[in-house]
Design an enzyme around this catalytic site. Structure first.
Site, mmCIF file in Angstrom:
data_model
loop_
_atom_site.group_PDB
_atom_site.id
_atom_site.type_symbol
_atom_site.label_atom_id
_atom_site.label_comp_id
_atom_site.label_asym_id
_atom_site.label_seq_id
_atom_site.Cartn_x
_atom_site.Cartn_y
_atom_site.Cartn_z
ATOM 1 N N GLN A 100 -63.053 -22.173 -14.934
ATOM 2 C CA GLN A 100 -62.167 -22.182 -14.695
ATOM 3 C C GLN A 100 -62.670 -24.025 -14.646
ATOM 4 O OE1 GLN A 100 -63.167 -24.244 -10.549
ATOM 5 N NE2 GLN A 100 -60.753 -23.188 -10.118
ATOM 6 N N TYR A 166 -58.174 -32.029 -6.062
ATOM 7 C CA TYR A 166 -58.855 -32.688 -7.307
ATOM 8 C C TYR A 166 -57.608 -33.293 -8.243
ATOM 9 C CZ TYR A 166 -63.478 -30.444 -6.338
ATOM 10 O OH TYR A 166 -64.390 -30.129 -5.402
ATOM 11 N N ARG A 212 -54.531 -22.377 -9.919
ATOM 12 C CA ARG A 212 -55.969 -22.596 -8.730
ATOM 13 C C ARG A 212 -54.667 -23.594 -7.546
ATOM 14 N NH1 ARG A 212 -61.245 -21.421 -5.612
ATOM 15 N NH2 ARG A 212 -60.385 -19.668 -4.132
ATOM 16 N N CYS A 333 -71.857 -11.039 4.805
ATOM 17 C CA CYS A 333 -71.788 -13.479 4.981
ATOM 18 C C CYS A 333 -71.675 -13.348 6.073
ATOM 19 C CB CYS A 333 -71.174 -13.368 3.512
ATOM 20 S SG CYS A 333 -70.396 -15.313 3.421
ATOM 21 N N CYS A 339 -75.382 -22.245 1.298
ATOM 22 C CA CYS A 339 -74.742 -22.584 -0.402
ATOM 23 C C CYS A 339 -74.236 -24.118 -0.659
ATOM 24 C CB CYS A 339 -74.359 -20.848 -0.956
ATOM 25 S SG CYS A 339 -72.157 -20.464 0.333
ATOM 26 N N CYS A 351 -78.829 -18.612 -0.864
ATOM 27 C CA CYS A 351 -77.995 -17.993 0.568
ATOM 28 C C CYS A 351 -78.906 -18.281 1.537
ATOM 29 C CB CYS A 351 -77.926 -16.974 0.199
ATOM 30 S SG CYS A 351 -76.705 -16.005 1.576
ATOM 31 N N GLU A 401 -91.992 -7.376 18.202
ATOM 32 C CA GLU A 401 -91.416 -8.386 18.272
ATOM 33 C C GLU A 401 -92.134 -8.198 20.330
ATOM 34 O OE1 GLU A 401 -89.897 -11.134 20.033
ATOM 35 O OE2 GLU A 401 -89.542 -11.021 17.587
#
Length: 632
Positions: A100, A166, A212, A333, A339, A351, A401
């Site tokens: 990129q 940008y 993009r 995720c 991150c 992460c 636990e």
């Protein structure tokens, strides 16, 4: 055949054939040094290539020498050796590799700030210098020169970052482009800079060009989806071989980098709108880490390719596991944006759910030379990760636990409406431990006598932290409760009741969110000037916005001096006293570690992890657990 097979069909992009429909999105890592690609960078991308993704777009590289930022550079031949090594390292994996090209414009970390018009990013930012026609022509040349360097380095394609505020995106925005020359005013004029950059790149190289583009600039205003579709067509006319559709700017990062409260696929309609306007491949992005959702994007024709960003940080093997039908193994995720937060502060990417991320070069799960009996006490994020990694290395591991199920504070953290994704990670870790054969014991209070009976070689203390209870008069009254009890539903709260939450950290804000969603009248009282400390910035912004919408009252710079029947008394910075009506009081003041108070028998190797050592964040907890598992 499964519905996910559509993700693994080849597709053409310019003169290239991509082996599948999955593309690694370009994401900053801060793994470079001085703009040069490092061994750490290469190891990070190699790990994702090894997971089966068809295409990798290397993170944004700065095209102009005078731009200062934490990103890698592609602004001169001195950066070629690292870029070449990166491409060569990925070749054995059969992936298509692009890079990129990026000019941040006014969104620089330091150094010259430039823009189409002298409008600052926010009140704390410098006023950018308005670009002259000569300046614009120079930057266009920079893009073309960078593309030629990309070709020299061996990349298969280039992508221009024309989104997220940008420089190209800034030109497109009627909100921030106030020019009256050929680069401002009409959409045609505002798109002129993008067209010139696209033409310069395609004339300078034979590399396919991906553009993009924001499908929408987000709640801050600016480019709309209808305008974006028109711009996409114009850029394709100027030579672009594909359009990657994103959304949002620095002012609306909850769109660009959606936290877990934002639904999956929230940007999919934008990609579909652009797809209808062009005849080249379109890439969709935006929390598309659910395999069914990803497949539906391609099946429906909304887009031709699916971008995976944070999903591949959390689970590099996402493509292979989906292709092989191993969906239960996918590490989720949770869109916590840890991150993003780290990279935004100029720190190396890490992460919250994958401790390997950002340290692939040194990460190695070596089998234990001598398997040992390892007893893990506490099943929060640190404890479960220590147990997982230790078991993977061949140790005989048990986890203990005191509550009825694994998870520790993860259970409570996932109860707020905006934090449900945390429960997915807890469920994943619990299942992995079971699959690996870790002996799981719940509902057990561990003491020194039990440890002595179990005779472990090593003891991992990951008992977390317990709430701080300061000596405030009235704090032991029957209507005062730890906030976690309200989150768990252990205290009856009726709509219309008045609850004062003392403490505006993550737990306090999440308690207020949950109660307000149920019609409770909530006031947060916080000593500091702001609420939400300890919450990642984008998530915090979204949460604070939700609290306002739910009419949660927030009192900051307020010191609680007493809790009385029916009221909380606090003083302001001038020392004046104020009463806040309260039917119930929730304490979310802070935490103190429990590890020091845990009694251990002599002769046992002891590790104290996570909040049990020092209250910290999710990333630190998981990584400390992994470190212990690697070292045992």
């Amino acid at each position: 055949m499964t519905r996910h097979d559509v993700l693994f069909e080849p597709v053409r992009l310019g003169g290239l054939t991509l082996r599948n429909r999955l593309v690694m999105a370009p994401m900053g890592t801060c793994l470079d040094v001085g703009g040069h690609i490092t061994d750490d960078t290469i190891a990070y991308y190699r790990r994702r290539a090894d997971g089966g993704v068809g295409t990798i777009t290397v993170e944004g590289c700065l095209v102009s020498a005078e731009t200062i930022g934490p990103e890698p550079r592609i602004s001169g031949p001195e950066y070629l050796p690292g870029l070449r090594r990166l491409v060569e390292a990925l070749r054995p994996y059969g992936v298509t590799v692009g890079v990129q090209l990026m000019h941040p414009g006014r969104q620089v970390v330091d150094g010259p700030s430039v823009a189409p018009s002298p409008i600052p990013l926010n009140s704390a930012s410098p006023v950018p210098r308005e670009l002259t026609g000569e300046d614009i022509a120079g930057i266009v040349r920079d893009y073309a020169a960078a593309a030629m360097l990309a070709a020299d380095a061996g990349f298969d394609f280039v992508e221009v970052h024309g989104a997220h505020g940008y420089l190209p995106s800034n030109f497109l925005s009627p909100q921030f482009n106030r020019r009256t020359d050929a680069y401002g005013g009409s959409l045609e004029n505002r798109a002129r800079f993008s067209v010139e950059v696209a033409r310069a790149i395609t004339e300078a190289t034979d590399l396919p060009l991906v553009w993009r583009l924001n499908g929408d600039d987000g709640p801050s205003g600016g480019l709309t989806v209808d305008e974006a579709a028109r711009v996409a067509a114009v850029v394709v006319g100027a030579g672009a071989s594909a359009i990657s559709v994103s959304a949002g700017t620095w002012l609306s990062l909850q769109v660009t980098l959606a936290p877990m409260a934002v639904p999956r696929g929230h940007m999919r309609p934008l990609a579909a709108a652009v797809k209808r306007a062009v005849d080249v491949p379109v890439m969709a992005v935006g929390r598309l880490d659910d395999p069914d959702e990803a497949a539906a994007v391609v099946e429906s024709g909304d887009a031709d390719l699916v971008l995976l960003g944070r999903a591949l940080i959390a689970e590099p093997d996402w493509p292979d596991k989906v292709r092989e039908g191993r969906l239960a193994e996918l590490r989720p995720c949770i869109a916590c944006n840890a991150c993003v937060d780290l990279v935004g502060r100029g720190e190396r990417a890490r992460c919250a759910v994958n401790p390997e991320a950002g340290r692939e070069l040194t990460w190695e799960l070596k089998p234990a030379v001598t398997p040992r009996r390892v007893m893990v006490v506490g099943s929060g994020p640190a404890g479960m990760e220590a147990a997982r990694v230790a078991r993977l290395r061949g140790h005989d591991v048990s986890i203990w636990e005191r509550d009825g199920r694994l998870g520790g504070k993860l259970e409570v953290a996932g109860l707020a409406p905006s934090k449900r994704e945390v429960l997915r990670f807890r469920a994943h870790q619990a299942q992995r431990l079971a699959d690996l054969g870790v002996a799981i014991h719940t509902g057990v209070e561990v003491d020194a006598a039990l440890v002595e009976r179990e005779t472990p070689d090593a003891l991992v203390v990951a008992t977390g932290a317990e709430p701080l209870v300061p000596p405030i008069p009235g704090i032991d009254a029957p209507h005062v409760h730890d906030a976690q009890r309200l989150l768990r539903g252990e205290v009856a709260v009726e709509p219309g009741q008045r609850v004062v939450v003392i403490g505006g950290s993550a737990t306090g804000c999440e308690t207020a969110e949950l109660l307000a969603a149920g019609g409770v009248r909530v006031t947060i009282v916080e000593m500091r000037a702001t609420i939400g400390r300890g919450i990642e910035a984008i998530t915090r912004r979204q949460l604070v916005r939700q609290l306002r919408q739910d009419d949660v009252e927030v009192r900051t710079k307020a010191t609680v001096v007493a809790i009385e029947p029916g009221a909380v008394v606090h003083t302001d910075p001038e020392g004046a006293s104020h009463d806040v009506p309260a039917d119930l009081v929730a304490l979310a003041i802070g935490w103190r570690p429990t590890g020091e108070s845990f009694e251990t028998p002599p002769g046992v190797e002891v590790w104290v992890l996570g909040d049990a050592e020092q209250p910290a964040d999710f990333v630190r907890a998981v990584n400390s657990g992994a470190d212990a598992g690697l070292a045992l």
